[in-house]
Design an enzyme around this catalytic site. Structure first.
Site, PDB file in Angstrom:
ATOM      1  N   GLY A  11      55.415 -32.980  89.407  1.00  0.00           N
ATOM      2  CA  GLY A  11      55.298 -34.123  91.083  1.00  0.00           C
ATOM      3  C   GLY A  11      53.812 -33.446  91.784  1.00  0.00           C
ATOM      4  CB  CYS A  12      53.314 -32.172  95.300  1.00  0.00           C
ATOM      5  SG  CYS A  12      52.112 -31.856  95.967  1.00  0.00           S
ATOM      6  CG  PHE A  13      47.801 -31.526  92.489  1.00  0.00           C
ATOM      7  CD1 PHE A  13      47.556 -31.504  94.286  1.00  0.00           C
ATOM      8  CD2 PHE A  13      47.086 -32.691  92.442  1.00  0.00           C
ATOM      9  CE1 PHE A  13      47.012 -32.235  95.052  1.00  0.00           C
ATOM     10  CE2 PHE A  13      45.846 -33.229  92.898  1.00  0.00           C
ATOM     11  CZ  PHE A  13      46.024 -32.536  94.164  1.00  0.00           C
ATOM     12  CD1 TRP A  14      48.119 -29.407  97.357  1.00  0.00           C
ATOM     13  CD2 TRP A  14      49.514 -30.002  98.648  1.00  0.00           C
ATOM     14  NE1 TRP A  14      47.621 -30.473  98.277  1.00  0.00           N
ATOM     15  CE2 TRP A  14      48.696 -30.419  99.451  1.00  0.00           C
ATOM     16  CE3 TRP A  14      50.358 -29.723  99.393  1.00  0.00           C
ATOM     17  CZ2 TRP A  14      48.228 -31.349 100.302  1.00  0.00           C
ATOM     18  CZ3 TRP A  14      50.998 -30.349 100.982  1.00  0.00           C
ATOM     19  CH2 TRP A  14      49.616 -31.038 101.044  1.00  0.00           C
ATOM     20  CB  CYS A  15      55.069 -27.870  94.454  1.00  0.00           C
ATOM     21  SG  CYS A  15      55.083 -27.537  95.970  1.00  0.00           S
TER      22      CYS A  15
END
Length: 172
Positions: A11-15
């Site tokens: 998913g979102c690499f931020w997470c």
């Protein structure tokens, strides 16, 4: 000190940065893009879902402190391995769950772990996380690096998009 690398998409690499970044033996976690056909893609290009790239994190780690096996377990605990079409509120190929392996040893560990998870009965749907050969990894723009530290409020909104509730339900 010897270092190795691991690449995970969930998913979102931020997470995907924070869970690894705070673990002993991790030297660096880099947000970026991999698995596509465009050379040196930008965030704007990747989010169009036309480059073939997946948002991922490249982890540099000290194998004498943390093993690849441990990193795979941390990875599972951050994802929904039953959702091939993205992760939580992030939808599309650029958010698909993938373990990108660099060699036969990593592949064997990842496949063994995926089989164990599938046989565990934890989920009532099939495990669909892919295991693929590592491709060139392109670091994301600087403003994406360590995003959880740079913009904690926005990071919390991303986490609140279903990821944290899922983790609490299935992994805690």
């Amino acid at each position: 000190m010897q270092t190795e690398t691991a690449i995970f998409a969930g998913g979102c690499f931020w997470c995907m940065v924070k869970p690894f970044d705070t673990y002993p033996g991790i030297q660096k976690v880099i947000s970026g893009y991999t698995g596509g056909h465009t050379v040196d893609p930008t965030y704007e290009e990747v989010k169009t879902q036309t480059t073939g790239h997946t948002e991922a994190v490249l982890i540099e780690f000290d194998p004498s402190v943390v093993s690849y096996e441990q990193l795979v377990e941390i990875y599972w605990n951050q994802t929904d391995p039953t959702d091939a079409l993205g992760q939580f509120q992030d939808r599309g190929d650029s958010y698909r769950p993938v373990i990108f392996v660099k060699d036969a040893k990593q592949r064997k560990i990842a496949e063994r772990s995926r089989t164990a998870l599938a046989n565990s009965g934890r989920f009532d749907k099939p495990i669909v996380t892919q295991i693929e050969d590592a491709q060139p990894f392109y670091p994301a723009e600087e403003y994406h690096q360590d995003f959880y530290k740079k913009d904690p409020a926005r990071f919390e909104l991303e986490e609140a998009g279903g990821r944290q509730a899922f983790i609490e339900k299935y992994w805690k």
